[in-house]
Design a protein around this motif. Structure first.
Motif, PDB file in Angstrom:
ATOM      1  N   GLY A 579       0.813  -1.208   0.000  1.00 16.56           N
ATOM      2  CA  GLY A 579       0.000   0.000   0.000  1.00 16.56           C
ATOM      3  C   GLY A 579       0.847   1.257   0.000  1.00 16.56           C
ATOM      4  O   GLY A 579       0.589   2.206  -0.759  1.00 16.56           O
ATOM      5  N   MET A 580       1.880   1.305   0.850  1.00 15.10           N
ATOM      6  CA  MET A 580       2.752   2.475   0.868  1.00 15.10           C
ATOM      7  C   MET A 580       3.460   2.641  -0.469  1.00 15.10           C
ATOM      8  O   MET A 580       3.630   3.767  -0.958  1.00 15.10           O
ATOM      9  N   GLY A 581       3.856   1.530  -1.088  1.00 10.36           N
ATOM     10  CA  GLY A 581       4.485   1.619  -2.402  1.00 10.36           C
ATOM     11  C   GLY A 581       3.561   2.246  -3.423  1.00 10.36           C
ATOM     12  O   GLY A 581       3.972   3.095  -4.230  1.00 10.36           O
ATOM     13  N   LEU A 582       2.275   1.869  -3.411  1.00 11.15           N
ATOM     14  CA  LEU A 582       1.309   2.428  -4.361  1.00 11.15           C
ATOM     15  C   LEU A 582       1.091   3.917  -4.107  1.00 11.15           C
ATOM     16  O   LEU A 582       0.955   4.708  -5.053  1.00 11.15           O
ATOM     17  N   VAL A 583       1.040   4.314  -2.844  1.00 12.16           N
ATOM     18  CA  VAL A 583       0.885   5.737  -2.525  1.00 12.16           C
ATOM     19  C   VAL A 583       2.090   6.525  -3.038  1.00 12.16           C
ATOM     20  O   VAL A 583       1.947   7.585  -3.661  1.00 12.16           O
ATOM     21  N   GLN A 592      11.222   6.004  -2.882  1.00  9.12           N
ATOM     22  CA  GLN A 592      10.558   5.488  -1.687  1.00  9.12           C
ATOM     23  C   GLN A 592       9.616   4.335  -2.046  1.00  9.12           C
ATOM     24  O   GLN A 592       9.484   3.378  -1.288  1.00  9.12           O
ATOM     25  N   ALA A 593       8.994   4.437  -3.215  1.00  6.40           N
ATOM     26  CA  ALA A 593       8.152   3.329  -3.672  1.00  6.40           C
ATOM     27  C   ALA A 593       8.988   2.082  -3.888  1.00  6.40           C
ATOM     28  O   ALA A 593       8.574   0.966  -3.530  1.00  6.40           O
ATOM     29  N   ARG A 594      10.176   2.254  -4.461  1.00  7.46           N
ATOM     30  CA  ARG A 594      11.048   1.088  -4.693  1.00  7.46           C
ATOM     31  C   ARG A 594      11.411   0.415  -3.384  1.00  7.46           C
ATOM     32  O   ARG A 594      11.405  -0.819  -3.279  1.00  7.46           O
ATOM     33  N   GLN A 595      11.713   1.217  -2.358  1.00  6.75           N
ATOM     34  CA  GLN A 595      12.089   0.649  -1.061  1.00  6.75           C
ATOM     35  C   GLN A 595      10.920  -0.115  -0.441  1.00  6.75           C
ATOM     36  O   GLN A 595      11.101  -1.217   0.099  1.00  6.75           O
ATOM     37  N   LEU A 613       3.480 -13.018  -3.802  1.00  6.19           N
ATOM     38  CA  LEU A 613       4.634 -12.641  -4.612  1.00  6.19           C
ATOM     39  C   LEU A 613       4.234 -12.186  -6.005  1.00  6.19           C
ATOM     40  O   LEU A 613       4.799 -11.225  -6.542  1.00  6.19           O
ATOM     41  N   VAL A 614       3.250 -12.824  -6.609  1.00  7.14           N
ATOM     42  CA  VAL A 614       2.871 -12.470  -7.981  1.00  7.14           C
ATOM     43  C   VAL A 614       2.408 -11.018  -8.033  1.00  7.14           C
ATOM     44  O   VAL A 614       2.807 -10.247  -8.915  1.00  7.14           O
ATOM     45  N   GLY A 615       1.560 -10.633  -7.086  1.00  6.27           N
ATOM     46  CA  GLY A 615       1.078  -9.261  -7.062  1.00  6.27           C
ATOM     47  C   GLY A 615       2.199  -8.258  -6.839  1.00  6.27           C
ATOM     48  O   GLY A 615       2.224  -7.184  -7.455  1.00  6.27           O
ATOM     49  N   VAL A 616       3.145  -8.585  -5.967  1.00  2.00           N
ATOM     50  CA  VAL A 616       4.270  -7.688  -5.713  1.00  2.00           C
ATOM     51  C   VAL A 616       5.099  -7.512  -6.981  1.00  2.00           C
ATOM     52  O   VAL A 616       5.505  -6.391  -7.323  1.00  2.00           O
TER      53      VAL A 616
END
Length: 888
Positions: A579-583, A592-595, A613-616
């Protein structure tokens, strides 16, 4: 008194070979820390994470002076330390020593040498943890506190060194890179293998990544075992023989850890390590129960100081975990030496965990103790409690442990299995679970609550429909079951959530939102705090699509703060990281999304790969595409599709395929497009209109690529109607970009600019930072023109541009380094002259006299400056000019 001898090997970095893995991201992190005034950059990890190699790589990249010192135990003698520092700084070695006088002389020379390095100097200290003497440490602490401004100390240590460095933290001059930063990700693992001539298939790669958690030494031992097997057989080992490679690598790791770590420990620490290795995580109270000692906190502190692969996880209850490789080695040692004690420890741990209501971990411990009656009794009493702790692996192990045991066809155990399948997304297990539940229903008197069994079967069937991509069927199944079985329980909430997932994928955001909000309210009542992270992610995705980025951010931050502290590496942590990655992607904060997504990948690797894993991988591919890294984006999407196909998760397979098709359009990958179109038409024949908006959007881009703009326009119109009806602002943004491209294709530039202006205004109002991601990158020139006032007037665009502070993050990366200036109408040479004179403090009359113009002309120039810089006074104008680098 004789002068200590200099050890030349301590004064040079290790040799870098062509097999060394390049780590540009970490090197850049170190450079940025140094360039922003950092005094100390510390690499703090256990042994075997490649710290020394990274230091050597950084030294090789430096263009400013540097010196290297690998510390040893002998350097705890201050004179020995100062002599090595003196020598590595290029100073002449004194011919004799006079005790304290020599120390003072050496220290003065060292200080003078560093003060003279005006252009900046990097002092690299390896093995800093070996420096324990107070007198020796004091010299390093003086450098850190009072060293010259240009001094940057780069150090490597096993754990945080025993130095006074908190003042650097306070002053924002300390950067720490720990094991999470230095651990290899999947791509780096692949590169490291390739440097050793080993080609890893995807399954082996992910097994290595999950088992090692990115520990470089463990991977290198695996590669060494692979090389040995290849030499013995004359060819690389086949997939079925890789188990032998893993066993050989494990033997190497055992010897390495024994030699470098365990054999050097005091007996009390080694015993403590072994006894606490029987659990996946522990707090001081559980450690005391297992070790039968009352000083567990003291021993834990010793482990932390030595950085013995121990990770601390803060929360409501502070817990610790060992690296799985170390835990396995310790466990095997104990099992070989005293199997009876091992079983007693499992029983003791299980009893303690039951008292703490940590049921899934307790079941795991009962299973390891072979106490299957306790396993079944616990499952009987705590069916739905089992999912709360997030220890999915323990639950999967439970089913394996009781398979074939008396009572393994137990009714409650079957319900428990259904709960596990709900999280692991294992389609094969879901189907077999449905069969067992149906058999139990047919047996007289087995189910006390047949409605609950039927609800469970229904939510498993809706799960199968959702995962398989049969979304319309999933909606029908869920709606029928909710009408037929209205009982208020967790199974009903799961049915509602599954329906929300189908609705969301079909673009029906309003109905999906109602369902998921109701499901979350019910799950909160049932105290499903862990599992609730999964529907929270769905609701956050809806909020992001509807332009509520701030609400989504708060949601995921709350999930992080409220993450259950019952066990480290909790499976449900995965969902707030995603969720934080999508934001961050939506905010255009791509690093920050990459992290966040890297942390999500690391978590997903530790659990059944079908679970997350597939979704990530799909989200990582979207991120790489946003970054403009097409090769990595393609590789991630291809891998996501391969794994989705392997697990028969065809919904995710199609979703990733749609995004991959859009990339194929930009890359002119005709072979992929032909295959994708064949799949698309198959889906349309079978599912009719029940296709995802992402698929329709990709199809529109493909039709435009194939020279069918009319068909692309029809799809666009249909999607726009749905997007407006569902308040799907993210989809509307994508449609404006497609519309602008179609207008540009037919030569209608004013219309194209109008569509881009719609996109820009929408992005500005709702915080969408994706304007230059994906297809938007190819519209960069049109965006530049859109920002020019004369072009806007010619195109009939009357709406004012968003404020400059909103434009800058929306269009970050547009053009070259002076992109920020291009966001507004360029300044004329006279206006720049006025601006520079203003910066020197000249008033209006002085400006008029200096430029030989009237006072009214000066005021006109200043008003133009204010308008172009979007400010209202001189101070603001000068601040904006400095931000845009318009002033020297």
């Amino acid at each position: 008194m004789a002068m200590p001898s200099v050890n030349p090997s301590q004064l040079r970095p290790p040799v870098l070979t062509d097999k060394i893995l390049e780590r540009p991201r970490l090197l850049q992190h170190i450079r940025e820390a140094a360039s922003h005034g950092g005094r100390l950059t510390l690499l703090s990890t256990p042994l075997g994470y490649g710290k020394s190699t990274l230091l050597a790589q950084y030294a090789a990249s430096l263009r400013t002076p540097w010196a290297w010192l690998r510390l040893s135990s002998a350097d705890n003698q201050p004179l020995h330390l100062l002599l090595h520092l003196h020598t590595t700084l290029g100073l002449a070695v004194p011919e004799s020593a006079l005790g304290a006088v020599a120390e003072a002389r050496l220290w003065h020379a060292i200080q003078q040498r560093l003060e003279q390095a005006a252009e900046g100097f990097t002092l690299i200290l390896d093995d800093l943890h070996l420096l324990r003497s107070g007198r020796a440490r004091a010299y390093i602490e003086q450098l850190l506190r009072f060293g010259p401004p240009g001094l940057h100390v780069l150090a490597a240590s096993q754990g945080v060194p025993d130095l006074a460095i908190n003042h650097l933290l306070r002053e924002d001059r300390l950067t720490v890179l720990d094991a999470r930063e230095l651990a290899l990700d999947s791509e780096e693992t692949r590169q490291l293998a390739s440097s050793r001539g080993i080609r890893l298939d995807a399954n082996t790669l992910y097994q290595l990544r999950a088992g090692s958690e990115g520990w470089i030494s463990g991977l290198l031992f695996w590669f060494a075992a692979h090389r040995k097997q290849t030499l013995q057989a004359g060819q690389p080992p086949q997939p079925r023989a890789l188990r032998n490679v893993t066993l050989q690598a494990y033997a190497y790791v055992v010897r390495f850890l024994d030699e470098e770590l365990l054999d050097l420990l005091p007996a009390e620490l080694l015993t403590f390590l072994e006894r606490t290795s029987v659990v996946q995580a522990f707090d001081p109270a559980l450690a005391e129960e297992l070790s039968e000692r009352t000083d567990s906190e003291r021993l834990i502190r010793q482990l932390q100081r030595r950085d013995l692969f121990i990770e601390q996880r803060p929360g409501e209850r502070v817990e610790y975990r060992y690296h799985p490789v170390l835990r396995d080695v310790l466990y095997q040692h104990l099992q070989q030496r005293d199997p009876q004690l091992l079983r007693q420890l499992h029983q003791r741990a299980a009893a303690w965990l039951m008292e703490q209501r940590r049921y899934s971990e307790a079941i795991h411990q009962y299973g390891r103790a072979k106490d299957f009656n306790a396993v079944l009794a616990t499952a009987e009493r705590h069916t739905f409690d089992l999912l709360r702790d997030g220890q999915i692996n323990a639950l999967v192990a439970l089913l394996t442990q009781v398979s074939g045991q008396s009572g393994s066809d137990h009714f409650t155990l079957a319900i428990s299995e259904a709960s596990i399948v709900l999280v692991t997304n294992d389609i094969r297990s879901a189907r077999s679970c449905i069969g067992r539940l149906q058999q139990l229903l047919r047996r007289q008197g087995v189910p006390r609550h047949p409605e609950r069994v039927r609800q469970t079967i229904a939510y498993l069937r809706t799960l199968l429909a959702f995962l398989g991509g049969n979304l319309g069927h999933g909606l029908t199944l869920a709606s029928q079951a909710l009408q037929r079985y209205p009982q208020r329980n967790a199974a009903c909430s799961v049915l509602r959530f599954n329906r929300a997932r189908c609705l969301f994928q079909l673009g029906q955001l309003s109905a999906a939102r109602r369902d998921v909000e109701q499901a979350l309210a019910e799950l909160d009542t049932f105290r499903f705090s862990g599992f609730a992270n999964i529907p929270h992610l769905l609701l956050g995705e809806i909020e992001l699509a509807q332009g509520e980025g701030a609400a989504a951010m708060q949601r995921f931050l709350a999930l992080e703060q409220g993450s259950p502290a019952a066990a480290s590496r909790n499976f449900y942590e995965l969902f707030h990281e995603v969720g934080m990655g999508l934001v961050f992607v939506q905010q255009n904060r791509l690093e920050q999304a990459r992290q966040s997504l890297a942390r999500a990948e690391a978590l997903a690797l530790g659990f059944p790969h079908s679970a997350g894993l597939v979704g990530v991988l799909h989200h990582q591919a979207c991120l790489y595409d946003a970054l403009g890294d097409s090769p990595k984006a393609q590789a991630r999407w291809d891998e996501a599709r391969r794994m989705a196909r392997q697990f028969r998760q065809f919904g995710l397979y199609r979703r990733a395929g749609a995004w991959r098709a859009r990339l194929a359009v930009r890359e002119r990958d005709e072979d992929f497009l032909l295959d994708w179109l064949e799949e698309w038409h198959w889906c349309q024949r079978h599912y009719g209109e029940d296709m995802m908006p992402e698929e329709w959007l990709a199809y529109a881009w493909v039709q435009r690529h194939l020279g069918q703009p009319t068909l692309a326009g029809q799809i666009l119109a249909n999607l726009r109607e749905q997007a407006e009806g569902e308040h799907n602002l993210r989809l509307q943004l994508d449609l404006w970009l497609l519309d602008a491209t179609l207008c540009r294709d037919r030569g209608d530039q004013p219309a194209a600019l109008a569509r881009l202006d719609d996109a820009l205004q929408l992005a500005s109002r709702h915080g969408f930072g994706q304007l230059l991601h994906h297809e938007g990158r190819e519209l960069a020139e049109l965006f530049r023109q859109l920002l020019l006032p004369q072009v806007r007037r010619q195109a009939g665009l009357e709406r004012p541009l968003p404020p400059r502070e909103q434009l800058a993050p929306l269009l970050a990366g547009l053009g070259s380094d002076d992109a920020a200036q291009r966001l507004l109408e360029p300044l004329t040479r006279r206006e720049l002259d006025v601006l520079r004179r203003m910066a020197r403090g000249q008033n209006n009359q002085q400006l008029a006299d200096g430029l030989f113009v009237s006072l009214s002309t000066v005021k006109t120039h200043i008003n133009n400056l204010f308008r172009k810089l979007d400010v209202t006074d001189r101070d603001a104008a000068l601040r904006a000019a400095r931000e845009l680098r318009l002033l020297d």
